[in-house]
Design an enzyme around this catalytic site. Structure first.
Site, PDB file in Angstrom:
ATOM      1  N   ARG A   1     -14.191  -0.175  26.828  1.00  0.00           N
ATOM      2  CA  ARG A   1     -13.169   0.458  25.992  1.00  0.00           C
ATOM      3  C   ARG A   1     -13.741   1.688  25.302  1.00  0.00           C
ATOM      4  O   ARG A   1     -13.059   2.712  25.180  1.00  0.00           O
ATOM      5  CB  ARG A   1     -12.611  -0.537  24.969  1.00  0.00           C
ATOM      6  CG  ARG A   1     -11.804  -1.661  25.602  1.00  0.00           C
ATOM      7  CD  ARG A   1     -11.167  -2.551  24.556  1.00  0.00           C
ATOM      8  NE  ARG A   1     -10.123  -1.880  23.814  1.00  0.00           N
ATOM      9  CZ  ARG A   1      -9.558  -2.373  22.709  1.00  0.00           C
ATOM     10  NH1 ARG A   1      -9.963  -3.531  22.222  1.00  0.00           N
ATOM     11  NH2 ARG A   1      -8.596  -1.705  22.086  1.00  0.00           N
TER      12      ARG A   1
ATOM     13  N   CYS B   1     -13.339  -0.772  15.190  1.00  0.00           N
ATOM     14  CA  CYS B   1     -13.094  -1.473  16.458  1.00  0.00           C
ATOM     15  C   CYS B   1     -11.712  -1.056  16.924  1.00  0.00           C
ATOM     16  O   CYS B   1     -11.336   0.100  16.780  1.00  0.00           O
ATOM     17  CB  CYS B   1     -13.224  -2.988  16.266  1.00  0.00           C
ATOM     18  SG  CYS B   1     -12.090  -3.671  15.032  1.00  0.00           S
TER      19      CYS B   1
END
Length: 278
Positions: free
Chosen positions: A176, A234
């Protein structure tokens, strides 16, 4: 300040009758059945905490997928879980504390110091052969008074330049960060200047946090130093709290970017970088 409590230590504490509130934060991205998992088996006396509704406000593109709820609302939730003044709180989940750390951070941020993560979570409790209960626990309301702003945070404006003055850690999975895969947010990649530091690497195969010396070595390799301001993000501010817990175990303070990449990537004026470089 201690961050973790071992299963055996928690069992002894419960057996002694010491005032303890157990909170089950069963949540994982892509798994909406946390409550059902809790009802099937949980630590004796544990109260279920719904991350999506009690540890976050409604999703908002300008604030992220899991924005922090108002302080008054969080205090009301904490009292509903039965937390009173003088209690010790232990939070856990069944995913290596990736979700429970959000509750740990929020209580710490609200000025409640006596909160711990059950190291290894439900799996560690099971492995020790300790008993489990089923069904819903409805505690008597507590009277805890919470404040706020006890933990450092940064916003998007600070995140934009944080890598120039300090260290910005991206706690998501490496794919990611690199932009190879993005399951939920509108753009793939990472905040410019951020360093990839997947939070999954903070725990061993058993779901327990790595020893403090191993965590210190890991974070030092990533550039963390006492004289370098460190911040963490995050996807939506949940697993970044786990990284902050790991940093605390290692002896390093760190700030949280609550909106994280879900907030950042929703603003088209914010640059997003792909690949392995910062």
């Amino acid at each position: 300040m201690d961050t973790l409590i071992a299963a055996a230590e928690l069992k002894a504490r419960l057996d002694s009758g010491a005032r303890t509130v157990l909170l089950d934060v069963r949540w994982a991205l892509g798994d909406p059945h946390g409550r059902e998992h809790y009802l099937g088996a949980h630590l004796p006396g544990a109260v279920y905490v719904d991350l999506a509704t009690e540890l976050a406000g409604p999703a908002d593109p300008s604030r992220g997928r899991h924005p922090l709820p108002p302080g008054e609302q969080f205090q009301q939730s904490a009292r509903g879980w039965g937390i009173g003044s003088g209690d010790v709180v232990v939070a856990y989940d069944d995913t290596g504390n990736l979700a429970a750390a959000r509750l740990w951070w929020m209580l710490r941020n609200a000025g409640f110091a006596d909160v711990f993560l059950l190291d290894g979570g439900l799996a560690a409790w099971r492995a020790a052969g300790f008993p489990l209960d089923a069904g819903l626990v409805q505690p008597a309301p507590g009277d805890v008074s919470l404040s706020g702003d006890a933990m450092p945070v940064i916003d998007a404006g600070q995140a934009e330049f944080w890598g120039q003055q300090g260290l910005l850690l991206d706690a998501r999975a490496g794919e990611r960060y690199r932009g190879e895969f993005e399951p939920v947010d509108p753009r793939a990649g990472h905040i410019p200047g951020a360093v990839s530091a997947p939070t999954a690497d903070n725990v061993g195969a058993d779901g327990r946090f790595l020893p403090a010396d191993e965590l210190r070595e890991r974070f030092t390799r990533l550039g963390v130093r006492p004289d370098v301001p460190t911040a963490v993000y995050c996807g939506s501010g949940v697993t970044a709290a786990h990284e902050i817990a790991a940093l605390e175990i290692a002896g390093f303070p760190a700030a949280l970017y609550p909106g994280s990449f879900s907030e950042w990537s929703n603003d088209p004026s914010n640059e997003v970088v792909t690949g392995s470089g910062k």
